[in-house]
Write an enzyme that holds these catalytic residues in place. Structure first.
Site, PDB file in Angstrom:
ATOM      1  N   ARG A  88      14.249   9.276  58.073  1.00  0.00           N
ATOM      2  CA  ARG A  88      13.773   8.254  56.748  1.00  0.00           C
ATOM      3  C   ARG A  88      14.543   7.076  56.381  1.00  0.00           C
ATOM      4  NH1 ARG A  88      14.764  10.356  50.780  1.00  0.00           N
ATOM      5  NH2 ARG A  88      16.755  11.428  51.115  1.00  0.00           N
ATOM      6  N   ASP A 120       7.902  13.342  55.040  1.00  0.00           N
ATOM      7  CA  ASP A 120       7.809  11.663  55.252  1.00  0.00           C
ATOM      8  C   ASP A 120       7.458  10.472  55.358  1.00  0.00           C
ATOM      9  OD1 ASP A 120       8.814  11.827  52.357  1.00  0.00           O
ATOM     10  OD2 ASP A 120       6.839  12.067  51.689  1.00  0.00           O
ATOM     11  N   GLY A 121       9.128  11.391  55.472  1.00  0.00           N
ATOM     12  CA  GLY A 121       9.987   9.620  55.865  1.00  0.00           C
ATOM     13  C   GLY A 121       9.928   8.522  54.571  1.00  0.00           C
ATOM     14  N   ARG A 171      20.703   0.438  52.213  1.00  0.00           N
ATOM     15  CA  ARG A 171      22.626   0.791  51.742  1.00  0.00           C
ATOM     16  C   ARG A 171      23.254  -0.007  53.108  1.00  0.00           C
ATOM     17  NH1 ARG A 171      23.308   7.588  52.413  1.00  0.00           N
ATOM     18  NH2 ARG A 171      22.557   6.935  54.774  1.00  0.00           N
ATOM     19  N   ARG A 178      28.649  10.124  60.716  1.00  0.00           N
ATOM     20  CA  ARG A 178      28.502  10.821  60.372  1.00  0.00           C
ATOM     21  C   ARG A 178      29.368  11.995  61.556  1.00  0.00           C
ATOM     22  NH1 ARG A 178      24.020  10.914  57.228  1.00  0.00           N
ATOM     23  NH2 ARG A 178      23.294   8.838  57.535  1.00  0.00           N
ATOM     24  N   ASP A 248      26.856  16.363  57.976  1.00  0.00           N
ATOM     25  CA  ASP A 248      26.084  14.623  58.219  1.00  0.00           C
ATOM     26  C   ASP A 248      26.332  13.935  57.136  1.00  0.00           C
ATOM     27  OD1 ASP A 248      24.686  17.233  57.058  1.00  0.00           O
ATOM     28  OD2 ASP A 248      23.114  15.628  56.457  1.00  0.00           O
ATOM     29  N   ASN A 249      26.738  14.595  55.974  1.00  0.00           N
ATOM     30  CA  ASN A 249      26.470  13.370  54.896  1.00  0.00           C
ATOM     31  C   ASN A 249      28.231  13.345  54.595  1.00  0.00           C
ATOM     32  OD1 ASN A 249      24.047  13.146  54.006  1.00  0.00           O
ATOM     33  ND2 ASN A 249      24.080  15.939  53.239  1.00  0.00           N
TER      34      ASN A 249
HETATM   35  P1  AMP Z   1      20.157  14.164  53.346  1.00  0.00           P
HETATM   36  O1  AMP Z   1      20.147  15.661  52.318  1.00  0.00           O
HETATM   37  O2  AMP Z   1      19.908  13.203  52.227  1.00  0.00           O
HETATM   38  O3  AMP Z   1      21.310  14.068  53.515  1.00  0.00           O
HETATM   39  O4  AMP Z   1      18.920  14.951  54.424  1.00  0.00           O
HETATM   40  C1  AMP Z   1      19.198  15.599  55.532  1.00  0.00           C
HETATM   41  C2  AMP Z   1      17.971  15.442  56.380  1.00  0.00           C
HETATM   42  O5  AMP Z   1      17.102  15.313  55.980  1.00  0.00           O
HETATM   43  C3  AMP Z   1      18.871  13.990  56.950  1.00  0.00           C
HETATM   44  O6  AMP Z   1      18.253  14.200  58.878  1.00  0.00           O
HETATM   45  C4  AMP Z   1      17.108  13.216  56.526  1.00  0.00           C
HETATM   46  O7  AMP Z   1      17.045  11.848  57.652  1.00  0.00           O
HETATM   47  C5  AMP Z   1      15.887  14.399  56.269  1.00  0.00           C
HETATM   48  N1  AMP Z   1      14.992  13.597  54.816  1.00  0.00           N
HETATM   49  C6  AMP Z   1      15.427  14.048  54.396  1.00  0.00           C
HETATM   50  N2  AMP Z   1      15.031  13.831  53.162  1.00  0.00           N
HETATM   51  C7  AMP Z   1      13.935  12.730  53.880  1.00  0.00           C
HETATM   52  C8  AMP Z   1      12.143  12.993  53.678  1.00  0.00           C
HETATM   53  N3  AMP Z   1      11.574  12.641  52.455  1.00  0.00           N
HETATM   54  N4  AMP Z   1      11.460  12.449  55.630  1.00  0.00           N
HETATM   55  C9  AMP Z   1      11.933  13.108  56.341  1.00  0.00           C
HETATM   56  N5  AMP Z   1      13.547  13.172  56.406  1.00  0.00           N
HETATM   57  C10 AMP Z   1      13.748  13.728  55.545  1.00  0.00           C
HETATM   58 MG    MG Z   2      22.213  12.873  54.573  1.00  0.00          MG
END
Ligand code: AMP
Ligand code: MG
Length: 484
Positions: A88, A120-121, A171, A178, A248-249
């Site tokens: 997203r 949903d991005g 951001r 990462r 990944d974070n």
């Molecule tokens: P995060 O927990 O925010 O680090 O996200 C983990 C993964 O989920 C990453 O690949 C994000 O891009 C994906 N992601 C999180 N929220 C969404 C969303 N609403 N739509 C699509 N991908 C998402």
């Molecule tokens: Mg992340």
């Protein structure tokens, strides 16, 4: 605004070229003026809120910007997800700041990409403002961090537990590489891409590394480990719980990224966890160093094929770096705590003395930020000194002796404490109150007032006092969510 995109030159394996999805009614809610000035992008936008909303919603790309979604994978709560990536987010380019440092400009919540999986991005307004406030607070606390340039509301609701207003947050980070980016190529056995990524990362972040082919990966690992130790020590200095330290974070630049379920510690307890999904306490406050070692071990694994064709030989080279981790961490951690106590030097016996305080704090359920602020102030406030002596017993007297008996020594200790102990942090209950106010009113007043105070965490200003109170319920019922 001068955009470039050095990451694009790495080639198609590293990203998907994809445009943000337009939103119906972009409106600029937050604009980080000082950051924009530093990034040299203010002038060309000439206070044009409509243009800013167009650019930072993704409806229109600035000249020179090229939009890509980055590929990466990662271990989430210890389990490998072979394909994550920007689901997203869109990296629209890089800009140079006034000191010629390169920064990524990334839109988040800007629409689906090839990496969206079921998502949903999009991003809800609450988490977007949360990231804005928390990253700004961390920056002024002097903790390495990504920052936010803008929050634009989209005019389009997003479906979470209920319908929420949607937003795009911009951001700014010194890169978005990462540990998971290395993992993405390592698990695919794509050595050419892995090598290109390593060279790119060294060039961009650690140009001091000797680029001789046989040892650059080792040097890189060493410096990334050092940066991660420094980062986590800083988190622990201010009481920050990241909440989702998946690989990944973890940015290899050593900056804090991804503020999803983060929170601040109140009462000192290393087991503190606030994230709703961290049911086993993997990312608890006091477990952050262990997890950092775990994450660095995953990075080391990725680098093995770049170190030697003989895996055993490569392991023998990286192992000592990982074995040293705990000692290196402890050293930095106790030095940080010593500074919080006004001690300039630290002997091995001081570690026991410091650990004793942590034990008292835990047993007596004392507030982390408040206690260090009180200790600082007690150096020239006898009333407070008496109160602390009641709370901490003979430990307090011993500390007074440590911190120096001459006025000159006390002054030195006090100055050190004042730069290491914030008097105000983004306490969880205030963050939530401010988010609610912004969502309900549709304006930024509550956040602006809060941010004014958070931008001065070591010096009291007029309204500091309104944000220092500890939560009534000791955050017993506090719970954070990933906000996805
Ligand atoms: P995060 O927990 O925010 O680090 O996200 C983990 C993964 O989920 C990453 O690949 C994000 O891009 C994906 N992601 C999180 N929220 C969404 C969303 N609403 N739509 C699509 N991908 C998402
Ligand atoms: Mg992340």
């Amino acid at each position: 605004m001068k955009f470039s995109n050095s990451y694009i030159h790495l080639g198609d394996a590293f990203y998907q070229r994809v445009l943000p999805t337009s939103v119906p009614k972009p409106e600029l809610l937050f604009w980080n003026d000082k950051l924009a000035e530093n990034l040299q992008i203010n002038e060309s936008l000439q206070n044009n809120a409509v243009l800013k909303a167009q650019f930072f919603s993704g409806n229109q790309l600035p000249a020179g910007a090229e939009s890509i979604a980055l590929a990466y994978c990662g271990h989430q709560f210890g389990h490998l997800s072979p394909q994550l990536g920007d689901g997203r987010a869109h990296l629209i380019g890089e800009v140079l700041d006034q000191k010629n440092h390169r920064f990524d400009i990334q839109l988040k919540g800007s629409g689906p990409t090839a990496f969206s999986r079921q998502g949903d991005g999009r991003c809800a307004l609450g988490p977007a403002i949360r990231e804005y406030i928390m990253s700004e607070a961390m920056y002024f606390l002097a903790v390495p961090t990504s920052r936010c340039l803008a929050v634009v509301t989209t005019g389009e609701p997003v479906s979470r537990e209920t319908l929420k207003p949607g937003a795009v947050v911009t951001r700014v980070a010194s890169s978005h590489i990462r540990v998971g980016t290395f993992q993405y190529f390592a698990i695919r056995n794509d050595i050419a891409s892995l090598t290109a990524l390593l060279d790119y990362a060294i060039n961009r972040h650690y140009p001091e590394i000797n680029i001789a082919p046989e040892n650059k990966a080792v040097q890189f690992l060493e410096v990334v480990i050092a940066k991660q130790i420094a980062l986590v020590v800083e988190w622990m200095r201010v009481g920050f719980i990241h909440g989702v330290m998946n690989t990944d974070n973890v940015a290899i630049s050593g900056e804090t990224i991804d503020f999803g379920p983060c929170a601040m510690i109140g009462i000192y307890d290393p087991h503190t966890v606030y994230s709703s999904i961290d049911t086993k306490g993997r990312y608890a406050f006091g477990n952050q160093p262990n997890i950092t070692l775990w994450n660095m071990t995953r990075l080391a694994e990725c680098l093995l094929p770049l170190i030697s064709n003989d895996e055993k030989a490569a392991i023998a080279i990286v192992e000592p770096l990982l074995m040293q981790f705990s000692q290196q961490f402890e050293h930095a951690y106790f030095k940080m705590l010593a500074n919080k106590l006004g001690l300039t030097e630290i002997a091995p016996s001081d570690q026991i003395f410091i650990a004793e305080l942590l034990e008292i704090m835990k047993n007596k359920r004392l507030d982390y930020t408040q206690l260090f602020t009180d200790l600082t102030q007690s150096l020239d406030d006898d009333n407070l000194a008496h109160k602390l002596k009641d709370k901490l017993g003979d430990w307090y007297d011993r500390w007074k002796v440590y911190s120096g008996d001459s006025q000159e020594n006390i002054n030195i200790a006090k100055a050190l404490m004042q730069t290491n102990n914030p008097i105000v942090i983004p306490r969880n209950h205030h963050v939530e109150k401010v988010l609610k106010a912004c969502e309900e009113t549709g304006n930024t007043q509550a956040a602006d007032d809060f941010l004014t105070v958070l931008r001065s965490p070591y010096n009291e200003i007029a309204n500091t006092i309104h944000y220092q109170d500890v939560p009534m319920d000791d955050d017993r019922n506090y719970c954070t969510f990933c906000g996805t």
